[in-house]
Design an enzyme around this catalytic site. Structure first.
Site, PDB file in Angstrom:
ATOM      1  N   SER A  30      29.128  61.963  32.777  1.00  0.00           N
ATOM      2  CA  SER A  30      29.760  61.569  34.038  1.00  0.00           C
ATOM      3  C   SER A  30      29.122  62.231  35.248  1.00  0.00           C
ATOM      4  O   SER A  30      29.152  61.676  36.351  1.00  0.00           O
ATOM      5  CB  SER A  30      31.254  61.896  34.004  1.00  0.00           C
ATOM      6  OG  SER A  30      31.470  63.273  33.718  1.00  0.00           O
ATOM      7  N   GLY A  67      31.925  60.707  29.697  1.00  0.00           N
ATOM      8  CA  GLY A  67      32.480  61.128  28.413  1.00  0.00           C
ATOM      9  C   GLY A  67      31.456  61.305  27.320  1.00  0.00           C
ATOM     10  O   GLY A  67      31.804  61.722  26.206  1.00  0.00           O
ATOM     11  N   ASN A  95      30.232  67.603  27.894  1.00  0.00           N
ATOM     12  CA  ASN A  95      31.364  67.170  27.081  1.00  0.00           C
ATOM     13  C   ASN A  95      31.386  67.855  25.716  1.00  0.00           C
ATOM     14  O   ASN A  95      32.460  68.000  25.118  1.00  0.00           O
ATOM     15  CB  ASN A  95      31.346  65.647  26.932  1.00  0.00           C
ATOM     16  CG  ASN A  95      31.727  64.958  28.227  1.00  0.00           C
ATOM     17  OD1 ASN A  95      32.802  65.190  28.776  1.00  0.00           O
ATOM     18  ND2 ASN A  95      30.836  64.133  28.750  1.00  0.00           N
ATOM     19  N   ASP A 183      39.673  66.926  40.554  1.00  0.00           N
ATOM     20  CA  ASP A 183      39.778  67.316  39.142  1.00  0.00           C
ATOM     21  C   ASP A 183      39.110  68.654  38.852  1.00  0.00           C
ATOM     22  O   ASP A 183      39.264  69.216  37.765  1.00  0.00           O
ATOM     23  CB  ASP A 183      39.215  66.226  38.228  1.00  0.00           C
ATOM     24  CG  ASP A 183      37.728  65.950  38.439  1.00  0.00           C
ATOM     25  OD1 ASP A 183      37.059  66.703  39.171  1.00  0.00           O
ATOM     26  OD2 ASP A 183      37.231  64.959  37.856  1.00  0.00           O
ATOM     27  N   HIS A 186      34.116  67.363  38.618  1.00  0.00           N
ATOM     28  CA  HIS A 186      33.044  66.509  39.145  1.00  0.00           C
ATOM     29  C   HIS A 186      32.801  66.770  40.624  1.00  0.00           C
ATOM     30  O   HIS A 186      33.755  66.925  41.392  1.00  0.00           O
ATOM     31  CB  HIS A 186      33.402  65.032  38.926  1.00  0.00           C
ATOM     32  CG  HIS A 186      33.599  64.669  37.496  1.00  0.00           C
ATOM     33  ND1 HIS A 186      34.846  64.647  36.899  1.00  0.00           N
ATOM     34  CD2 HIS A 186      32.706  64.333  36.534  1.00  0.00           C
ATOM     35  CE1 HIS A 186      34.712  64.313  35.629  1.00  0.00           C
ATOM     36  NE2 HIS A 186      33.429  64.104  35.375  1.00  0.00           N
TER      37      HIS A 186
END
Length: 215
Positions: A30, A67, A95, A183, A186
């Site tokens: 991502s 992801g 991830n 979040d 990111h």
């Protein structure tokens, strides 16, 4: 003299074509894909714009999948390395960290991706990440070491941390709060800009390697 001038122009055009024809693929998750951002503000478009501002006529293809793990990247590398790809930015592992995957498995996957790039004669810039300490010192040591060791083993270019443009700022806590999305994982568009500025010179090295190999 007229013929010599024409020949010179043809040779210059041919040399320029090699430089202008460089196409990079950014294989990642991502962070590469540009999660949470308008398409034009993501990592790949901002990187391509930065490279062109430095005078490099380069196309960067977005091979980031939100992801994705190193295993996912390995499953995609075969059809990512199409004949048009001259260089590879490999930025996977975030991830794996979030899922607490054994670094030995992550290393094996990255090693296999690099091996396929080697077989295709495609130069690579391997982009690392810093593991947090919450998985213990052994996990952190193994994860942090795999990137530079694999880069050395495969003669790949190495950039130590995807988030280096943010984490190296004087007040890391304030910088991360300012340049990350809500979040906390990111980067914002402004954060991506700093990331690109930090990583850009290493990507230019990759462009030069691709050109030197005749890609």
């Amino acid at each position: 003299m007229g013929a010599s001038l024409v020949l010179a122009l043809v040779l210059c055009a041919a040399a320029g074509t090699v430089r202008a024809g460089v196409t990079l693929a950014a294989l990642g998750d991502s962070l590469t894909q540009g999660y949470g951002l308008p398409q034009e503000e993501g990592f790949v478009p901002q990187l391509e714009a930065w490279l062109k501002a430095q005078g490099a006529e380069v196309t960067v293809l977005n091979a980031g999948v939100s992801g994705d793990t190193t295993a996912g990247g390995l499953s995609r590398i075969g059809w990512t390395l199409t004949p048009e790809i001259d260089g590879l930015i490999l930025a996977l592992g975030g991830n794996d960290l979030l899922r607490g995957i054994d670094p030995a498995a992550s290393r094996a996957n990255l090693d296999a991706i690099l091996t396929q790039a080697d077989a295709a004669d495609v130069p690579v810039l391997l982009v690392g990440l810093d593991a947090p300490g919450n998985y213990g010192p052994e996990f952190k040591a193994a994860f942090d070491a795999m990137y530079p060791e694999l880069a050395k083993a495969h003669d790949a270019l190495y950039f130590p941390n995807f988030l280096k443009g943010l984490s190296d700022l004087p007040d890391r806590g304030a910088a991360m709060a300012r340049y990350m999305q809500d979040d906390g994982i990111h980067p914002s568009a402004a954060g991506v800009k700093l990331i690109v500025e930090a990583m850009g010179p290493s990507v230019l090295e990759l462009v030069d390697r691709a050109g030197a190999k005749g890609h």
